[in-house]
Write an enzyme that holds these catalytic residues in place. Structure first.
Site, PDB file in Angstrom:
ATOM      1  N   ARG A  89       0.841  -1.207   0.000  1.00 21.69           N
ATOM      2  CA  ARG A  89       0.000   0.000   0.000  1.00 21.69           C
ATOM      3  C   ARG A  89       0.876   1.257   0.000  1.00 21.69           C
ATOM      4  O   ARG A  89       0.579   2.237  -0.685  1.00 21.69           O
ATOM      5  CB  ARG A  89      -0.953  -0.006   1.209  1.00 21.69           C
ATOM      6  CG  ARG A  89      -1.974  -1.135   1.141  1.00 21.69           C
ATOM      7  CD  ARG A  89      -3.053  -0.999   2.186  1.00 21.69           C
ATOM      8  NE  ARG A  89      -2.620  -1.164   3.561  1.00 21.69           N
ATOM      9  CZ  ARG A  89      -2.599  -2.328   4.226  1.00 21.69           C
ATOM     10  NH1 ARG A  89      -2.975  -3.440   3.625  1.00 21.69           N
ATOM     11  NH2 ARG A  89      -2.200  -2.388   5.485  1.00 21.69           N
ATOM     12  N   LYS A 131     -12.295  14.584   4.968  1.00 20.04           N
ATOM     13  CA  LYS A 131     -13.435  14.080   4.202  1.00 20.04           C
ATOM     14  C   LYS A 131     -14.297  13.184   5.080  1.00 20.04           C
ATOM     15  O   LYS A 131     -13.773  12.396   5.875  1.00 20.04           O
ATOM     16  CB  LYS A 131     -12.971  13.277   2.998  1.00 20.04           C
ATOM     17  CG  LYS A 131     -14.129  12.883   2.085  1.00 20.04           C
ATOM     18  CD  LYS A 131     -13.793  11.738   1.153  1.00 20.04           C
ATOM     19  CE  LYS A 131     -14.161  10.407   1.768  1.00 20.04           C
ATOM     20  NZ  LYS A 131     -14.033   9.280   0.826  1.00 20.04           N
ATOM     21  N   GLU A 154     -19.477  14.885   1.916  1.00 20.07           N
ATOM     22  CA  GLU A 154     -19.779  13.922   0.851  1.00 20.07           C
ATOM     23  C   GLU A 154     -21.078  13.143   1.124  1.00 20.07           C
ATOM     24  O   GLU A 154     -21.059  12.132   1.830  1.00 20.07           O
ATOM     25  CB  GLU A 154     -18.617  12.927   0.690  1.00 20.07           C
ATOM     26  CG  GLU A 154     -18.889  11.904  -0.428  1.00 20.07           C
ATOM     27  CD  GLU A 154     -17.775  10.874  -0.619  1.00 20.07           C
ATOM     28  OE1 GLU A 154     -16.826  10.844   0.180  1.00 20.07           O
ATOM     29  OE2 GLU A 154     -17.886  10.103  -1.581  1.00 20.07           O
ATOM     30  N   LYS A 166     -18.921  17.248  -2.072  1.00 20.91           N
ATOM     31  CA  LYS A 166     -18.551  16.100  -2.927  1.00 20.91           C
ATOM     32  C   LYS A 166     -19.814  15.269  -3.158  1.00 20.91           C
ATOM     33  O   LYS A 166     -20.103  14.337  -2.398  1.00 20.91           O
ATOM     34  CB  LYS A 166     -17.455  15.287  -2.235  1.00 20.91           C
ATOM     35  CG  LYS A 166     -17.056  14.023  -2.996  1.00 20.91           C
ATOM     36  CD  LYS A 166     -15.759  13.436  -2.486  1.00 20.91           C
ATOM     37  CE  LYS A 166     -15.459  12.112  -3.169  1.00 20.91           C
ATOM     38  NZ  LYS A 166     -14.089  11.660  -2.970  1.00 20.91           N
TER      39      LYS A 166
HETATM   40  P1  13P Z   1     -15.008   6.923  -6.031  1.00 22.06           P
HETATM   41  O1  13P Z   1     -14.621   8.054  -6.935  1.00 22.06           O
HETATM   42  O2  13P Z   1     -14.331   5.625  -6.353  1.00 22.06           O
HETATM   43  O3  13P Z   1     -16.493   6.821  -5.856  1.00 22.06           O
HETATM   44  O4  13P Z   1     -14.462   7.282  -4.593  1.00 22.06           O
HETATM   45  C1  13P Z   1     -14.614   8.563  -4.116  1.00 22.06           C
HETATM   46  C2  13P Z   1     -14.616   8.547  -2.649  1.00 22.06           C
HETATM   47  O5  13P Z   1     -13.841   9.213  -2.022  1.00 22.06           O
HETATM   48  C3  13P Z   1     -15.611   7.723  -1.964  1.00 22.06           C
HETATM   49  O6  13P Z   1     -15.676   8.103  -0.632  1.00 22.06           O
END
Ligand code: 13P
Length: 341
Positions: free
Chosen positions: A47, A137, A178, A220
């Site tokens: 990773r 986030k 998000e 987001k």
């Molecule tokens: P994806 O663009 O693969 O949906 O992932 C964005 C993300 O940060 C999900 O929490």
């Protein structure tokens, strides 16, 4: 610097025309699933090497202004000893951190989830900030079904997102908010539009209630697209029309940037749809950009396969995808550019 100046400086560094965010914050179980799909063993070292590969891609800072990291990555170092957040910073990319602790079932709401991690968040944020993170986030998810999502899930997740955002602001961290409307299921694009509008309405209501200054958040959201089991695929122009319509209805102009998640769209779909929004609607009050994980990482991960000899090819594919999305942010992408490299 005052907390407000810090927030303003981070927004200024992250919100730039032609640039978007790389989401590289997959939790260990999620990255393990992605690695396994292409035959890569997942351990701390693979990773580390993979995320170093992404962040050391020459020229990445031309197209990417921020990277969301996972907690493990925040403490990892490149081969030469440079902390990975510092490697990002050296490319002009602001490091950030996923701070939610994942999903759990929402009590009394069968089939629905709520996101965990508010307890002790202020203390954790202070630690992440000391490690170089300037933004955070938090992801909430909403399942779509005949009776989903229900009011309880929509209201609870909005409340939690708003509390998270308010806590981030207290410590000078820009919150990425998000609310992800999931694409699992066979629902049509109309239902996706209705649900996404209701979810975003509730999120902004809660942000107001918690006195969150909208100038210092990044939204987001999901694009308005049909469920992945729906027989009809939406074309980019329809996705753009429906997505922009509900953004106009729900997102105040004080928000400076909206960075979509890719959510299971193919890399090409995610690029073409973002492009259609920016090409079709050039005078919106917010920057419309990307915060993609899969849609940026699928090509390089599949090429890399865990082999050092594939690193340069993986970086080239990654940079190409970042560049195409940068063009989509400006509304100047064309599908013919997919092959040219
Ligand atoms: P994806 O663009 O693969 O949906 O992932 C964005 C993300 O940060 C999900 O929490």
């Amino acid at each position: 610097m005052s907390v407000r100046d810090e927030l303003q400086a981070t927004i200024a560094d992250m919100v730039q025309r032609g640039k978007g965010i790389l989401a590289a914050d997959e939790s260990t179980p999620t990255i393990t699933k992605r690695f396994q799909a292409v035959g890569i063993a997942s351990n701390e070292e693979t990773r580390r090497i993979y995320r170093q590969l992404l962040l050391s891609t020459p020229g990445l800072g031309e197209f990417i202004s921020g990277v969301i990291l996972y907690e493990e990555t925040l403490g990892q170092k490149a081969d030469d000893g440079t902390p990975l957040p510092e490697l990002a910073r050296s490319q002009g990319i602001v490091p950030g951190i996923k701070v939610d602790k994942g999903l759990t079932g929402l009590a009394n709401a069968p089939g629905e989830k709520v996101t965990q991690g508010l307890d002790g968040l202020a203390e954790r944020l202070a630690g992440y900030k000391a490690q170089g993170a300037r933004f955070a986030k938090w992801r909430a998810v909403y399942a779509v079904g005949p009776d989903l999502p229900g009011r309880l899930a929509v209201q609870t997740n909005a409340e939690v997102l708003a509390r998270y955002a308010a806590i981030c602001h207290e410590v000078g961290i820009v919150p990425i908010v998000e609310p992800e409307v999931l694409i699992d299921g066979d629902h049509g694009i109309e239902q996706s539009e209705t649900v996404t509008e209701a979810v975003q309405d509730e999120v902004f209501l809660a942000l107001k209630r918690h006195r969150v200054q909208l100038e210092y958040i990044i939204l987001k959201p999901s694009m308005v697209i049909p469920g992945k089991a729906h027989p009809v695929k939406a074309d980019p122009v329809e996705v753009a029309e429906r997505t922009v319509r509900i953004l106009r209805r729900t997102v105040p102009a004080a928000v400076s940037s909206i960075n979509f998640l890719s959510g299971g769209q193919t890399p090409q779909e995610a690029t073409a749809r973002l492009n259609a929004m920016n090409a079709g609607y050039p005078h919106l009050p917010w920057l419309l950009s990307f915060s993609y994980a899969r849609a940026l990482q699928e090509p390089p991960m599949a090429l890399w396969k865990g082999e050092a000899t594939n690193a340069a090819a993986a970086q080239a594919a990654f940079l190409h995808r970042a560049k195409l999305n940068s063009l989509a942010q400006k509304g100047t992408y064309d599908v013919g550019m997919e092959q040219a490299r």
